[in-house]
Design an enzyme around this catalytic site. Structure first.
Site, PDB file in Angstrom:
ATOM      1  N   LYS A  42       0.824  -1.217   0.000  1.00  0.00           N
ATOM      2  CA  LYS A  42       0.000   0.000   0.000  1.00  0.00           C
ATOM      3  C   LYS A  42       0.854   1.262   0.000  1.00  0.00           C
ATOM      4  CE  LYS A  42      -4.325  -1.527   2.082  1.00  0.00           C
ATOM      5  NZ  LYS A  42      -5.329  -1.283   3.115  1.00  0.00           N
ATOM      6  N   LYS A  77      -6.125 -10.774  -8.495  1.00  0.00           N
ATOM      7  CA  LYS A  77      -7.307 -10.933  -7.655  1.00  0.00           C
ATOM      8  C   LYS A  77      -8.365  -9.894  -7.978  1.00  0.00           C
ATOM      9  CE  LYS A  77      -7.941 -12.346  -3.101  1.00  0.00           C
ATOM     10  NZ  LYS A  77      -7.650 -12.416  -1.687  1.00  0.00           N
ATOM     11  N   LYS A  85     -11.343  -4.143  -5.238  1.00  0.00           N
ATOM     12  CA  LYS A  85     -12.071  -2.883  -5.321  1.00  0.00           C
ATOM     13  C   LYS A  85     -11.173  -1.744  -5.770  1.00  0.00           C
ATOM     14  CE  LYS A  85     -12.184  -2.756  -0.237  1.00  0.00           C
ATOM     15  NZ  LYS A  85     -13.095  -2.866   0.900  1.00  0.00           N
TER      16      LYS A  85
END
Ligand code: TRP
Length: 344
Positions: A122, A206, A209
């Protein structure tokens, strides 16, 4: 004295999990998490929350956050969590999460957190610009789990490392404060047909979102047309479906669509192939689209109904928050005593 293994944790089994109110939920969340929550609630006492404390590790618009929480709660309810059976609540309704997280910040070691791959992913190249909260995010997650002495945590594969950290924190706390077995060492529950739902645009990534392409995922709030269109547009290959699962080797997109079909229909991949072997995607995709619309369509409809008048959701979250707090408060009170706080 004989060398004896310490007595195992003797407390009750409890399931706990949470989802962050950032971004739309999709088919991967549904099959990988929400379906499991709804099933587990009938087997083991289950606590499911909306992680609004975790959400603000990246800035959230204060005018929207409350509604984002309601959307996740609506998804929980629409996918079968029953507020009379499970405890459904918002993390911010239980201040004990943050209180316990502070103690755990002092138990966890920098070296442990430095290893967390989700933070590295992240934060990317500019970790000095991230919030301190993002760095200690997994410590708060450990507090979420251990405030309820939860033993089973249904999560995606990507959370395994955070569960290992949770166990390390529990064990070190138990040792440091001479409280053997005070906290259990919780296990992740990652298995299941929806464990790896991949992007509809790239069978090796994967479903996520944060993927910029909305066509890569089926959102829980998509209507029937959008669902059908995304399935039609899903990337595939020109070959017909094979007789057996080995024939899907090296065909990531084909395998993903077969896996999604199997998970939605509640059958095995072998059963799907037995039915569709030899057929191409021109024939298979419309069947998958119909199935996806029949399962996902009503969920989106129920979410829209619930969100049209959030009073019911708010009532459920308020009640769940009180029940959750009643369980977490005595544990955190004991922690304060064990630590030796003046106000413990
Ligand atoms: N980190 C989890 C995720 O991104 C969300 C989460 C926060 C969680 N606290 C938790 C999951 C506690 C399980 C238990 O999916």
């Amino acid at each position: 004295m004989t060398d004896q293994a310490p007595a195992p944790y003797a407390g009750p089994e409890r399931v706990l999990s949470g989802v962050q109110p950032t971004g739309d939920l999709h088919l991967g969340n549904y099959l990988g998490a929400l379906v499991k929550f709804a099933r587990l609630q009938h087997e083991i006492p289950t606590f499911i929350f909306v992680a609004d404390l975790h959400a603000i590790t990246a800035w959230q618009d204060p005018a929207k956050l409350k509604n984002q929480v309601r959307e996740i709660a609506a998804a929980y309810l629409a996918t079968g969590l029953d507020p009379k059976v499970a405890t459904i609540f918002a993390q911010s309704a239980v201040p004990e999460h943050a209180e316990l997280a502070w103690v755990f910040n002092c138990v966890a070691r920098l070296g442990w957190l430095d290893r967390m791959t989700q933070f590295k992913d992240k934060a990317g190249k500019h970790k000095e610009r991230e919030s301190v909260g993002l760095y200690t995010y997994p410590v708060l997650q450990a507090a979420d789990i251990l405030a309820y002495k939860a033993t089973k945590v249904p999560v995606g594969d990507d959370q395994k490392q955070h569960l290992e950290l949770t166990r390390d924190i529990a064990q070190k706390f138990n040792n440091d404060f001479s409280a053997p077995n005070f906290f259990p060492l919780p296990e992740p529950l990652t298995q299941g047909p929806g464990a790896r739902v991949m992007s509809l645009r790239d069978g090796t990534a994967k479903m996520s979102k944060s993927d910029p392409s909305d066509n890569s995922r089926i959102n829980l709030t998509d209507d029937a047309d959008a669902i059908a269109q995304k399935v039609r547009k899903a990337r595939t290959d020109p070959d017909p479906l094979p007789e057996t699962a080995e024939g899907l080797e090296g065909r990531a997109e084909a395998r993903n669509l077969v896996a999604i079909y199997a998970a939605l229909a509640g059958v095995t991949e072998a059963q799907v192939l037995a039915e569709y072997a030899g057929q191409g995607f021109g024939a298979f995709k419309p069947k998958l689209a119909d199935l996806a619309v029949s399962v996902m369509g009503p969920i989106g409809g129920e979410m829209r109904r619930l969100l049209a008048d959030p009073a019911e959701i708010d009532r459920i979250l308020t009640d769940g928050g009180q029940r959750a707090r009643a369980l977490a408060a005595p544990t955190v009170a004991e922690v304060k005593k064990l630590v030796g706080y003046w106000a413990g």
